[in-house]
Design a protein around this motif. Structure first.
Motif, PDB file in Angstrom:
ATOM      1  N   LYS A  14       0.842  -1.195   0.000  1.00 22.92           N
ATOM      2  CA  LYS A  14       0.000   0.000   0.000  1.00 22.92           C
ATOM      3  C   LYS A  14       0.881   1.252   0.000  1.00 22.92           C
ATOM      4  O   LYS A  14       2.055   1.215   0.358  1.00 22.92           O
ATOM      5  CB  LYS A  14      -0.896   0.033   1.241  1.00 22.92           C
ATOM      6  CG  LYS A  14      -1.868  -1.131   1.359  1.00 22.92           C
ATOM      7  CD  LYS A  14      -3.057  -0.964   0.450  1.00 22.92           C
ATOM      8  CE  LYS A  14      -4.119  -2.039   0.718  1.00 22.92           C
ATOM      9  NZ  LYS A  14      -5.299  -1.861  -0.138  1.00 22.92           N
ATOM     10  N   ILE A  15       0.286   2.366  -0.390  1.00 20.43           N
ATOM     11  CA  ILE A  15       0.913   3.670  -0.279  1.00 20.43           C
ATOM     12  C   ILE A  15      -0.009   4.563   0.531  1.00 20.43           C
ATOM     13  O   ILE A  15      -1.228   4.346   0.564  1.00 20.43           O
ATOM     14  CB  ILE A  15       1.192   4.302  -1.660  1.00 20.43           C
ATOM     15  CG1 ILE A  15      -0.069   4.253  -2.544  1.00 20.43           C
ATOM     16  CG2 ILE A  15       2.367   3.609  -2.339  1.00 20.43           C
ATOM     17  CD1 ILE A  15       0.061   4.948  -3.870  1.00 20.43           C
ATOM     18  N   ALA A  16       0.549   5.553   1.189  1.00 16.37           N
ATOM     19  CA  ALA A  16      -0.243   6.474   2.000  1.00 16.37           C
ATOM     20  C   ALA A  16       0.221   7.896   1.742  1.00 16.37           C
ATOM     21  O   ALA A  16       1.419   8.166   1.671  1.00 16.37           O
ATOM     22  CB  ALA A  16      -0.114   6.132   3.481  1.00 16.37           C
ATOM     23  N   ALA A  17      -0.728   8.801   1.590  1.00 14.39           N
ATOM     24  CA  ALA A  17      -0.418  10.209   1.337  1.00 14.39           C
ATOM     25  C   ALA A  17      -1.280  11.090   2.225  1.00 14.39           C
ATOM     26  O   ALA A  17      -2.415  10.738   2.547  1.00 14.39           O
ATOM     27  CB  ALA A  17      -0.669  10.561  -0.131  1.00 14.39           C
ATOM     28  N   VAL A  18      -0.729  12.235   2.580  1.00 20.10           N
ATOM     29  CA  VAL A  18      -1.523  13.285   3.212  1.00 20.10           C
ATOM     30  C   VAL A  18      -2.084  14.134   2.078  1.00 20.10           C
ATOM     31  O   VAL A  18      -1.334  14.648   1.238  1.00 20.10           O
ATOM     32  CB  VAL A  18      -0.674  14.141   4.161  1.00 20.10           C
ATOM     33  CG1 VAL A  18      -1.511  15.277   4.748  1.00 20.10           C
ATOM     34  CG2 VAL A  18      -0.070  13.285   5.263  1.00 20.10           C
ATOM     35  N   VAL A  19      -3.409  14.255   2.031  1.00 23.18           N
ATOM     36  CA  VAL A  19      -4.101  14.992   0.983  1.00 23.18           C
ATOM     37  C   VAL A  19      -4.610  16.308   1.556  1.00 23.18           C
ATOM     38  O   VAL A  19      -5.261  16.315   2.607  1.00 23.18           O
ATOM     39  CB  VAL A  19      -5.282  14.181   0.427  1.00 23.18           C
ATOM     40  CG1 VAL A  19      -6.000  14.949  -0.681  1.00 23.18           C
ATOM     41  CG2 VAL A  19      -4.818  12.818  -0.076  1.00 23.18           C
ATOM     42  N   THR A  20      -4.306  17.398   0.898  1.00 19.88           N
ATOM     43  CA  THR A  20      -4.799  18.710   1.308  1.00 19.88           C
ATOM     44  C   THR A  20      -5.765  19.223   0.254  1.00 19.88           C
ATOM     45  O   THR A  20      -5.419  19.289  -0.929  1.00 19.88           O
ATOM     46  CB  THR A  20      -3.636  19.711   1.480  1.00 19.88           C
ATOM     47  OG1 THR A  20      -2.714  19.205   2.448  1.00 19.88           O
ATOM     48  CG2 THR A  20      -4.154  21.068   1.949  1.00 19.88           C
TER      49      THR A  20
END
Length: 197
Positions: A14-20
């Motif tokens: 999996k990949i994880a990102a902080v989305v703004t």
């Protein structure tokens, strides 16, 4: 679901990102721009192959994968919608930038995708293209223009959007299957995001 304070594990693969998420509710003044060999054209009913090629060249380094995983019919249904506008930035005879404006929600527009190819990053083309995106979006009777960026994107993206007049209003964490592991994005792309799989 709210994540607890502290670290949360991201499963292998999996990949994880902080989305703004950012928005503006009034038409902004356009920022000064650098002159360049750039042109803009609206692409009515774009060919799916053409769109996929430009989407890949603009976005694969930043792990743009949502359109890649769509079937041709699903993608065609989106980009051929009368409420979606596709624009291409031309540079010396080649399409090197993309704007996708989505007006499917009443009185608002989402800049669903925006970017230029690697060779035009830091050339001034992005500012030029954003000024055209703002003009195109606000030529419609909208009350709100919004977009989102994430920590997979170019490290200057968030500040770039804020300089254009967008204001952050929401933050999320996105977790997804790493598109480099199933071939949706070439494995060599996005080296700033390690593969853990």
């Amino acid at each position: 679901m709210l994540l607890p304070d502290g670290y949360s594990d991201v499963p292998p693969g999996k990949i994880a990102a902080v989305v703004t998420h950012l928005q503006m509710t009034t038409r902004p003044s356009l920022l000064p721009e650098r002159a360049g060999p750039w042109t803009l054209r609206r692409v009515a009913d774009p060919d799916v192959g053409w769109f996929r090629d430009l989407f890949d060249r603009v976005g694969s380094e930043w792990l743009w994968f949502s359109r890649v995983r769509m079937s041709d019919d699903e993608l065609r249904g989106t980009i051929h919608s009368p409420l979606v506008e596709i624009y291409a930035l031309g540079c010396e005879g080649s399409d090197e930038g993309l704007i996708e404006l989505d007006f499917r929600k009443p009185n608002e527009c989402e800049i669903a995708f925006f970017g230029v190819t690697a060779g035009l990053v830091d050339s001034g083309a992005g500012r030029w293209l954003m000024n055209r995106a703002l003009q195109a979006a606000w030529s419609h009777p909208i009350d709100r223009l919004w977009l989102h960026t994430c920590t997979f994107d170019h490290p200057k993206a968030l500040a770039f959007y804020q300089r254009a007049g967008f204001v952050p209003f929401r933050r999320q964490i996105e977790i997804a299957d790493d598109p480099r592991l199933d071939g949706a994005v070439p494995r060599a792309k996005a080296r700033h995001i390690p593969i853990i799989g």
